[in-house]
Design a protein around this motif. Structure first.
Motif, short mmCIF file in Angstrom:
data_model
loop_
_atom_site.label_atom_id
_atom_site.label_comp_id
_atom_site.label_asym_id
_atom_site.label_seq_id
_atom_site.Cartn_x
_atom_site.Cartn_y
_atom_site.Cartn_z
N ALA A 27 -3.31 -4.42 -7.30
CA ALA A 27 -2.97 -5.76 -6.83
C ALA A 27 -2.03 -5.70 -5.63
CB ALA A 27 -2.34 -6.57 -7.97
N PHE A 28 -0.99 -4.86 -5.70
CA PHE A 28 -0.08 -4.73 -4.57
C PHE A 28 -0.79 -4.11 -3.36
CE2 PHE A 28 3.22 -5.18 -7.87
CZ PHE A 28 4.07 -6.09 -7.26
N GLY A 29 -1.63 -3.13 -3.62
CA GLY A 29 -2.34 -2.46 -2.52
C GLY A 29 -3.25 -3.42 -1.77
N LEU A 30 -3.99 -4.26 -2.48
CA LEU A 30 -4.91 -5.19 -1.83
C LEU A 30 -4.16 -6.34 -1.16
CD1 LEU A 30 -7.82 -5.17 -4.44
CD2 LEU A 30 -7.78 -4.08 -2.18
N ALA A 33 5.88 -12.86 -4.49
CA ALA A 33 7.29 -12.86 -4.09
C ALA A 33 7.66 -11.70 -3.17
CB ALA A 33 8.18 -12.83 -5.33
N THR A 34 6.88 -10.61 -3.20
CA THR A 34 7.30 -9.42 -2.45
C THR A 34 6.32 -9.04 -1.34
OG1 THR A 34 6.17 -7.89 -3.97
CG2 THR A 34 8.45 -8.46 -4.50
N THR A 35 5.32 -9.87 -1.08
CA THR A 35 4.34 -9.55 -0.05
C THR A 35 4.35 -10.67 0.98
OG1 THR A 35 2.99 -8.66 -1.85
CG2 THR A 35 1.97 -8.74 0.33
N ASP A 36 4.54 -10.32 2.24
CA ASP A 36 4.57 -11.33 3.31
C ASP A 36 3.28 -12.15 3.32
OD1 ASP A 36 7.02 -11.07 4.33
OD2 ASP A 36 6.46 -9.71 5.99
N GLY A 37 3.41 -13.44 3.19
CA GLY A 37 2.26 -14.33 3.33
C GLY A 37 1.22 -14.21 2.23
N ALA A 38 1.59 -13.62 1.08
CA ALA A 38 0.58 -13.37 0.04
C ALA A 38 0.18 -14.64 -0.71
CB ALA A 38 1.10 -12.34 -0.95
N ARG A 98 8.51 0.96 -5.73
CA ARG A 98 9.48 0.08 -6.39
C ARG A 98 8.82 -1.24 -6.81
NH1 ARG A 98 15.06 0.69 -5.92
NH2 ARG A 98 14.97 1.86 -3.98
N ARG A 99 7.98 -1.80 -5.93
CA ARG A 99 7.31 -3.06 -6.28
C ARG A 99 6.33 -2.84 -7.43
NH1 ARG A 99 4.45 -3.86 -1.15
NH2 ARG A 99 3.81 -5.98 -1.58
N ILE A 100 5.58 -1.75 -7.37
CA ILE A 100 4.60 -1.47 -8.43
C ILE A 100 5.33 -1.14 -9.73
CG2 ILE A 100 2.78 0.13 -9.16
CD1 ILE A 100 2.03 0.39 -6.15
N GLY A 101 6.49 -0.52 -9.60
CA GLY A 101 7.27 -0.17 -10.79
C GLY A 101 6.88 1.18 -11.36
N ALA A 102 6.26 2.02 -10.54
CA ALA A 102 5.83 3.33 -11.02
C ALA A 102 5.69 4.30 -9.85
CB ALA A 102 4.48 3.20 -11.73
#
Ligand code: ATR
Length: 271
Positions: A132-135, A161-166, A79-83
Motif C-alpha cells: 500500500a505504501f509502495g503504490l 497521513a504520510t504520503t504527499d497528495g495520497a 518507518r512508515r511501513i513499520g517493518a
C-alpha cells in the motif's frame, strides 16, 4: 569475502540464499549468503552483533521485521511501513530498509503494468502495508480491502497521513467488486491461496484492464491468477515480488546492478 544473510525463525526453507548466491556468481562477487536463526527473543541483539562479526548486510524475516525497526536506524519508508526487511551495515550505524514495497512495484513494472490510476490492495498485514505504501508513493490512488475492515481503515489512514497528495481508503472484502470495476492494479497481499485453491477475490469482479500481482508464490499459479488470466488481465506471480525485493537488497549492498535473470532462474528452479 563479504558475508550477507537472512535472519528469521524459522529460515530453513528460505529461497534467498540460492537467489543471492546466483547473483554473486553471475557478477563474480566474492560473497556468501547464509541464514541465521536466533531464538525469538534474541533478534535485536543478533542484528547488533552481526555488525561486530563483519556481516555486510542482512535480510530480516518473520518474526523479526518489527524488532529490527528498533535495532537499526530505519529509513522513512521502513518507518512508515513499520517493518525492516533489509539492514545495511556499510555506514557508521546500521540502517534499515523495506524492499517489499519496491519488490511489488518493480514486479508490476517488469510486466509493463503502468503504475497510475487506482490500485486495490487486498490485505492489511505486513505485506499489505508494504504494498500500500509502495503504490501510494508511485502516486496511485489506493483502496485497501481486508477481512478485518478496521485494519484496512487504519492502514489507509496512515497512508493518507504520510504520503504527499495520497488518496487512500479502507474497505471490507465485500467492497471488492465495486472497487475493482474501475481499478487498474490489484495486489493480493493476504495468505489466501497459499497451498490452497482459495481466492480472496470473486472471479467475476476481475477484468481485462487489470494488472494483477499475487504475493503468494506457493503455488506459482494461484486460483486468483488463473481467474485473472481468464478475464484477460496481465498476471504477475509472487516469485516476481520475492525476486525484486531480493534484487533491491542486492543492489543496495553491492552498489551494482543485480543480474536479475540469473537470480530469477535460481529462484524458479526451486519453486
Ligand atoms: P503478512 O505479513 O504475510 O501480510 P499477516 O501480517 O499475518 O501476514 O497478514 C495476513 C493477511 O491475510 C491479513 O490481511 C489477513 O486478514 P485479517 O487482517 O482480517 O486477519 C489476511 N488473511 C489471512 N487469512 C485470511 C482469510 N482466510 N480470508 C481473508 N483474509 C485473510
Amino acid at each position: 569475502m563479504d558475508v550477507y544473510g537472512l535472519i528469521g525463525n524459522p529460515v530453513g526453507h528460505s529461497l534467498s540464499p540460492p537467489m543471492h548466491e546466483a547473483g554473486y556468481e553471475a557478477l563474480g562477487v566474492d560473497a556468501r549468503y547464509v541464514t541465521f536463526e536466533p531464538p525469538v527473543e534474541g533478534a535485536a541483539a543478533a542484528v547488533e552483533g552481526a555488525a561486530d562479526l563483519g556481516v555486510a548486510g542482512l535480510n530480516v524475516t518473520i518474526p523479526f521485521k518489527q524488532d529490527a525497526l528498533v535495532a537499526v536506524e530505519p529509513d522513512p519508508l521502513a518507518r512508515r511501513i513499520g517493518a525492516v526487511n533489509t539492514v545495511d551495515f556499510s555506514g557508521e550505524r546500521p540502517t534499515g530498509h523495506n524492499t517489499d514495497a519496491v519488490g511489488a512495484t518493480r514486479a508490476l513494472r517488469a510486466h509493463d503494468v503502468t503504475l497510475s490510476g487506482t490500485a486495490v490492495v487486498v490485505g492489511a498485514g505486513g505485506a499489505g502495508r508494504a504494498v500500500a505504501f509502495g503504490l501510494a508513493d508511485e502516486g496511485m490512488t489506493v483502496r485497501v480491502a481486508n477481512r478485518t475492515a478496521s485494519k484496512a481503515d487504519g492502514l489507509a489512514d496512515e497512508v493518507a497521513a504520510t504520503t504527499d497528495g495520497a488518496d487512500a481508503t479502507g474497505h471490507g472484502l465485500d467492497a471488492l467488486p465495486e472497487l475493482l470495476a474501475d481499478a487498474d492494479v490489484l495486489v493480493n497481499a493476504t495468505s489466501v491461496g497459499m497451498e490452497s485453491e482459495e481466492t480472496p477475490v470473486p472471479a467475476d469482479a476481475l477484468h481485462g484492464d487489470l494488472g494483477v500481482l499475487d504475493a503468494v508464490y506457493r503455488p506459482l499459479e494461484t486460483r486468483l491468477l488463473r481467474d485473472a488470466a481468464d478475464a484477460g488481465a496481465t498476471t504477475v506471480d509472487g516469485a516476481w515480488m520475492l525476486l525484486y525485493q531480493g534484487v533491491a537488497a542486492f543492489e543496495r549492498w553491492t552498489d551494482r546492478e543485480a543480474p536479475v535473470d540469473a537470480m530469477n532462474e535460481a529462484l524458479r528452479e526451486r519453486l
